[in-house]
Design a protein around this motif. Structure first.
Motif, mmCIF file in Angstrom:
data_model
loop_
_atom_site.group_PDB
_atom_site.id
_atom_site.type_symbol
_atom_site.label_atom_id
_atom_site.label_comp_id
_atom_site.label_asym_id
_atom_site.label_seq_id
_atom_site.Cartn_x
_atom_site.Cartn_y
_atom_site.Cartn_z
ATOM 1 N N CYS A 214 -28.244 39.449 75.794
ATOM 2 C CA CYS A 214 -28.278 39.735 77.236
ATOM 3 C C CYS A 214 -29.080 40.993 77.554
ATOM 4 N N CYS B 191 -24.541 33.716 78.612
ATOM 5 C CA CYS B 191 -24.595 35.023 79.276
ATOM 6 C C CYS B 191 -25.803 35.099 80.199
ATOM 7 N N ASN C 195 -16.336 42.242 79.027
ATOM 8 C CA ASN C 195 -16.668 40.834 78.847
ATOM 9 C C ASN C 195 -17.008 40.202 80.194
ATOM 10 N N SER C 196 -17.014 38.871 80.260
ATOM 11 C CA SER C 196 -17.370 38.186 81.502
ATOM 12 C C SER C 196 -16.247 38.216 82.526
ATOM 13 N N GLY D 5 -16.948 36.231 76.599
ATOM 14 C CA GLY D 5 -18.135 37.042 76.803
ATOM 15 C C GLY D 5 -18.603 37.696 75.522
ATOM 16 N N LYS E 14 -23.165 45.870 76.598
ATOM 17 C CA LYS E 14 -22.062 45.261 77.323
ATOM 18 C C LYS E 14 -20.753 45.907 76.871
ATOM 19 N N ALA F 147 -20.586 41.364 80.900
ATOM 20 C CA ALA F 147 -21.301 40.202 80.363
ATOM 21 C C ALA F 147 -21.003 38.973 81.217
ATOM 22 N N LYS F 148 -21.350 39.035 82.494
ATOM 23 C CA LYS F 148 -21.111 37.885 83.361
ATOM 24 C C LYS F 148 -21.913 36.686 82.870
ATOM 25 N N GLY F 149 -21.326 35.512 83.024
ATOM 26 C CA GLY F 149 -21.989 34.319 82.522
ATOM 27 C C GLY F 149 -21.272 33.065 82.960
ATOM 28 N N TYR G 234 -20.077 29.434 75.897
ATOM 29 C CA TYR G 234 -20.318 30.498 76.874
ATOM 30 C C TYR G 234 -21.800 30.838 76.874
#
Length: 496
Positions: free
Chosen positions: A246, A271, A253-254, A239, A250, A283-285, A269
């Motif tokens: 994004c 985001c 992280n994801s 992330g 953040k 930081a979802k992704g 990756y």
């Protein structure tokens, strides 16, 4: 693509990042400690509702608050140092452990019987302990170490006589209850009967592992230690941080972590830019990975894994749909970028916590997304109808510490029957997140929000894909609010 272990291009930048984290840590630790003073839902069998008393121990709360205030100046300095460095950071760290036992490369067309590959996906709720209390879980560092051991030792229960979520104890092994799998009861003649199983242990030697909610960095380190004894390649701390593209700050992280027994050729990756509410700071992704499985007549045999964790708030169905649309675009972009002429694509898997199910009236928008036209869900028949053997994967958080779910064996026995599933699994919801009263009838399955999907890709030798087994795994009893799921695919060359 050569992957270096550090996410930073130089030791200087890596050292400055560590210094920034060191300055931030006291305030982070104190804030987490304050949140961690909440009470867990009562562990008693009465199952009374949660009583969150923030300052359960007033003196400890006062001390943590004082420490937090004293640490704020250092935290501000650390933030000023840490934030700009994130622009130079690659969005994942890579751990490579050279193991003596590694899978043999797949050689085609010599193997006519084909090759099986197994995949496991699990949401492990490794947030900071204070935030994990919102899911009725705490002790994040201890849970991370235990989860890593249980995953890495797929037969830990058999070997050590341990059936609960706890590390093995020294001394002679105690007798272990039967840890064999149990097929979910389905009517005779139903298609796919026997394909789904509830199992008390992780499948031994699973080839690929995708975890979600590995947000806490100390927990990630504890998790990686035992996993690195079983998986040669691990991508973690996935992330971005700070103020990336994004569009929002953040802090986390994801939460994604991917472990592979096979060499990683490329990883990328992406985001999601549309997080909101409680998901804004994470930081979802999507994590896309290409792995090398072997060779066929001088050409690579590769596989693709796509792991994600979608937006959580129940009312934001359109946000999840938009994220799925972006994910499908990114998957194709990644595969087009890293494909080579003549590649044999053995599998293309899409997995993770998608935060919607196939039975709730409130999730109807996501249930009809194009994702299910491109990828196959072994557990699904059509929108609003799952296979008879499929069950929910989201636990009723109020029951996590109930006696009926205290060990993997207890949980397995409880989930084998509809009454137990009704007690232990979270139920279907309406669009606003309230329980769906129309779902109270039979059969009652619970919310299946954890997925492993696959699709067949055209390839020069015409590989065919067969689903051999789908698992619902109870070995993380007491360690997570989700059931891990597993899938075994058999890849065979087309008949001559």
């Amino acid at each position: 693509m050569v992957l270096r272990e550090s996410p930073f291009p130089s030791r200087l930048l890596s050292g400055l990042n560590s210094l920034g984290q060191l300055l931030l840590f006291p305030s982070y630790w104190a804030a987490d400690g304050l949140l961690d003073l909440q009470e867990l839902t009562a562990r008693t069998r009465q199952g009374q509702r949660c009583r969150c008393r923030l300052l359960r121990v007033p003196l400890m709360g006062l001390a943590l608050l004082l420490l937090f205030l004293l640490a704020v100046p250092a935290a501000l300095l650390g933030l000023v140092l840490w934030c700009p460095l994130q622009a130079a950071r690659r969005p994942f760290a890579y751990k490579h452990t050279r193991l003596s036992r590694r899978p043999a490369g797949w050689e085609l067309p010599g193997q006519r019987q084909g090759q099986a590959f197994s995949f496991v996906s699990a949401n492990v709720c490794l947030l900071p302990s204070g935030l994990a209390k919102c899911s009725n879980l705490g002790q994040t560092q201890q849970r991370a170490a235990r989860i890593g051991q249980l995953i890495a030792q797929g037969e830990a229960a058999t070997k050590y006589g341990a059936v609960a979520c706890s590390p093995p104890r020294p001394g002679p092994a105690a007798p272990c209850p039967d840890a064999s799998s149990v097929a979910i009861e389905v009517p005779d003649g139903e298609p796919g009967a026997g394909l789904g199983e509830i199992v008390a242990s992780f499948p031994p030697a699973a080839d690929f592992l995708c975890l979600q909610e590995v947000f806490d960095l100390r927990a990630a380190a504890r998790l990686c230690r035992p996993l690195s004894l079983a998986y040669e390649h691990i991508l973690y701390d996935v992330g971005v941080y700070g103020l990336p593209s994004c569009r929002a700050l953040k802090i986390f992280n994801s939460g994604l972590l991917l472990a592979s027994r096979y060499p990683v050729l490329a990883a990328q990756y992406y985001c999601y830019p549309n997080g909101s509410g409680e998901d804004t700071l994470a930081a979802k992704g999507l994590l896309c990975v290409q792995v090398q499985l072997g060779a066929a007549q001088g050409q690579r045999i590769v596989g693709y894994l796509n792991c994600t964790h979608l937006h959580a708030p129940a009312a934001d169905a359109q946000t999840r749909c938009d994220q799925l649309t972006m994910a499908l675009f990114w998957v194709q972009l990644f595969q087009d970028t890293h494909a080579q002429p003549g590649d044999v694509v053995a599998f293309d898997v899409f997995c993770g916590d998608l935060n919607f199910d196939n039975c709730s009236a409130g999730d109807s928008l996501e249930q009809s997304h194009d994702l299910f036209q491109q990828y196959q869900d072994p557990c699904r028949v059509r929108p609003r109808q799952d296979q008879p053997w499929a069950i929910g994967t989201l636990l009723n958080y109020l029951q996590i510490h109930a006696q009926a779910l205290a060990t993997p064996q207890h949980m397995k026995r409880e989930l084998e029957h509809e009454e137990g599933r009704h007690r232990c699994l979270a139920g279907p919801i309406l669009a606003d997140g309230r329980p769906d009263p129309s779902a109270e009838g039979s059969p009652w399955k619970g919310r299946r929000i954890d997925y492993i999907l696959y699709r067949e890709r055209p390839n020069p030798i015409g590989l065919t894909t067969e689903v051999e087994k789908f698992w619902f795994i109870t070995q993380l009893a007491g360690c997570s609010d989700h059931l891990p799921v597993g899938l075994r695919l058999l890849l065979k060359p087309a008949a001559q």
